[in-house]
Scaffold this motif. Structure first.
Motif, PDB file in Angstrom:
ATOM      1  N   GLY A  95       0.821  -1.203   0.000  1.00  0.00           N
ATOM      2  CA  GLY A  95       0.000   0.000   0.000  1.00  0.00           C
ATOM      3  C   GLY A  95       0.853   1.251   0.000  1.00  0.00           C
ATOM      4  O   GLY A  95       2.083   1.215   0.127  1.00  0.00           O
ATOM      5  N   ALA A  96       0.194   2.389  -0.154  1.00  0.00           N
ATOM      6  CA  ALA A  96       0.889   3.667  -0.285  1.00  0.00           C
ATOM      7  C   ALA A  96       1.655   4.008   0.997  1.00  0.00           C
ATOM      8  O   ALA A  96       1.120   3.947   2.095  1.00  0.00           O
ATOM      9  CB  ALA A  96      -0.101   4.772  -0.610  1.00  0.00           C
ATOM     10  N   ALA A  97       2.917   4.353   0.833  1.00  0.00           N
ATOM     11  CA  ALA A  97       3.765   4.756   1.953  1.00  0.00           C
ATOM     12  C   ALA A  97       4.975   5.493   1.394  1.00  0.00           C
ATOM     13  O   ALA A  97       5.230   5.486   0.184  1.00  0.00           O
ATOM     14  CB  ALA A  97       4.203   3.555   2.784  1.00  0.00           C
ATOM     15  N   SER A  98       5.724   6.138   2.291  1.00  0.00           N
ATOM     16  CA  SER A  98       6.932   6.861   1.897  1.00  0.00           C
ATOM     17  C   SER A  98       8.012   6.639   2.943  1.00  0.00           C
ATOM     18  O   SER A  98       7.720   6.594   4.141  1.00  0.00           O
ATOM     19  CB  SER A  98       6.658   8.359   1.738  1.00  0.00           C
ATOM     20  OG  SER A  98       5.674   8.602   0.755  1.00  0.00           O
ATOM     21  N   PHE A  99       9.249   6.511   2.487  1.00  0.00           N
ATOM     22  CA  PHE A  99      10.403   6.363   3.377  1.00  0.00           C
ATOM     23  C   PHE A  99      11.477   7.359   2.972  1.00  0.00           C
ATOM     24  O   PHE A  99      11.890   7.390   1.809  1.00  0.00           O
ATOM     25  CB  PHE A  99      10.979   4.947   3.319  1.00  0.00           C
ATOM     26  CG  PHE A  99      10.062   3.886   3.852  1.00  0.00           C
ATOM     27  CD1 PHE A  99       9.801   3.793   5.205  1.00  0.00           C
ATOM     28  CD2 PHE A  99       9.446   2.987   3.001  1.00  0.00           C
ATOM     29  CE1 PHE A  99       8.948   2.820   5.702  1.00  0.00           C
ATOM     30  CE2 PHE A  99       8.601   2.012   3.479  1.00  0.00           C
ATOM     31  CZ  PHE A  99       8.344   1.925   4.835  1.00  0.00           C
TER      32      PHE A  99
END
Length: 327
Positions: A95-99
């Motif tokens: 699913g949508a995520a950011s690192f």
């Protein structure tokens, strides 16, 4: 090789198994074959320490310490699995995520390989782990000399929102900027939710600039395509580890916009090096020696280059034409 304690057995006609936990290190495994596993009792294998700090937008912060074996094949593989499994265990795996990844890998006698980039989308954990492991794998497999990586330190910030933006428009307020002046270049970005973000970058016009120029704003991949096509840049042939590390530290990033000031004055590539804005007399000499294979003409000249840091993974490119006013 470690000691182990078997807690219980799970019998099964299909496939029985043991539940066990490992203890202290008592040796090193040296061979793992189909018929047997061989090792030496005593000192354990050399390990590369990895420290990882994971900060979530939910307000939690966790610290991890791991050790991966020093080996040309297993170090990149185990480091990749360690980072991916850590992110997948404590943050969103699908699913949508950011690192946001920051940190460094320390190479003995040669300094650090720096990490600083942003990964977003449906499976950003894979991209973040691959970004850290790729330069380590590159250094360990180099054909120049053996590399001793002393440690890896990472700081990763996570959010469960995609951070994607595209380049919508670029412009300057001045109609005809003067040579030698500094003009504010404005860039309009649009996020995935439609929010508009305007960034400003001062662009210096060289004092000898004249005629019509172009300002190109592009992400890293599109800039690489343009440089390969217009400037005929070739991959850097590194001769030592210092050059390798310098090249890795200059790698283009997802959260950067790259700005180039370009003129249509001719130039040439001589023995792999780009020479722009050559005088007509020099161009004539170079043209007469084209049969030697060490020269090829250029259609564009690079007058300036800048970077614009953003908080999003940016994509797209725009080109702005400006006419220079002469005093």
């Amino acid at each position: 090789m470690t000691r182990a304690y078997v807690h219980t057995l799970l019998p099964s006609l299909f496939s029985s198994m043991k539940i066990a936990s490992t203890g202290e290190v008592i040796g090193t495994v040296q061979q793992d074959r189909f018929t047997t596993i061989a090792g030496t009792l005593g000192k354990g294998p050399a390990l590369i320490p990895i420290t990882l700090s994971l900060t979530s937008d939910r307000g939690t912060k966790k610290a991890f310490k791991m050790g991966v074996v020093k080996d040309q094949m297993f170090t990149p593989l185990l480091a990749f699995l360690s980072i991916v499994n850590t992110l997948g265990s404590y943050e969103r795996q699908f699913g949508a995520a950011s690192f946001v990844v920051k940190g460094s890998a320390t190479v003995k006698k040669y300094g650090e390989v720096s990490f600083e980039d942003l990964f977003t989308g449906e499976q950003p954990s894979v991209g973040a782990a691959a970004y850290v492991v790729a330069p380590i794998n590159f250094l360990l497999r180099n054909a120049i000399e053996d590399v001793d990586i002393e440690g890896v330190k990472l700081e990763i910030e996570s959010t469960e929102q995609p951070r994607i933006a595209t380049v919508e428009r670029v412009w300057i307020d001045s109609v005809r900027p003067k040579a030698g002046s500094t003009v504010p270049l404005k860039v309009l970005l649009r996020t995935y939710r439609g929010e508009e973000i305007t960034r400003t970058l001062p662009v210096e016009i060289p004092s000898n600039a004249h005629g019509s120029l172009q300002i190109m704003v592009a992400d890293g991949s599109r800039l690489a395509q343009w440089e390969s096509r217009e400037l005929q840049t070739q991959p850097l042939q590194t001769r030592n580890l210092s050059q390798m590390i310098s090249m890795l530290n200059k790698a283009r990033k997802n959260n950067r916009l790259y700005v180039r000031l370009i003129s249509q004055e001719g130039g040439g590539v001589v023995k792999g090096e780009s020479l722009s804005s050559l005088p007509p007399s020099v161009m004539a000499v170079m043209e007469s020696d084209r049969n030697g294979g060490s020269y090829s003409p250029l259609r564009s000249a690079l007058l300036g280059e800048w970077e614009l840091s953003t908080e999003h993974a940016v994509s797209g490119s725009r080109t702005l034409r400006i006419d220079i006013e002469q005093d």
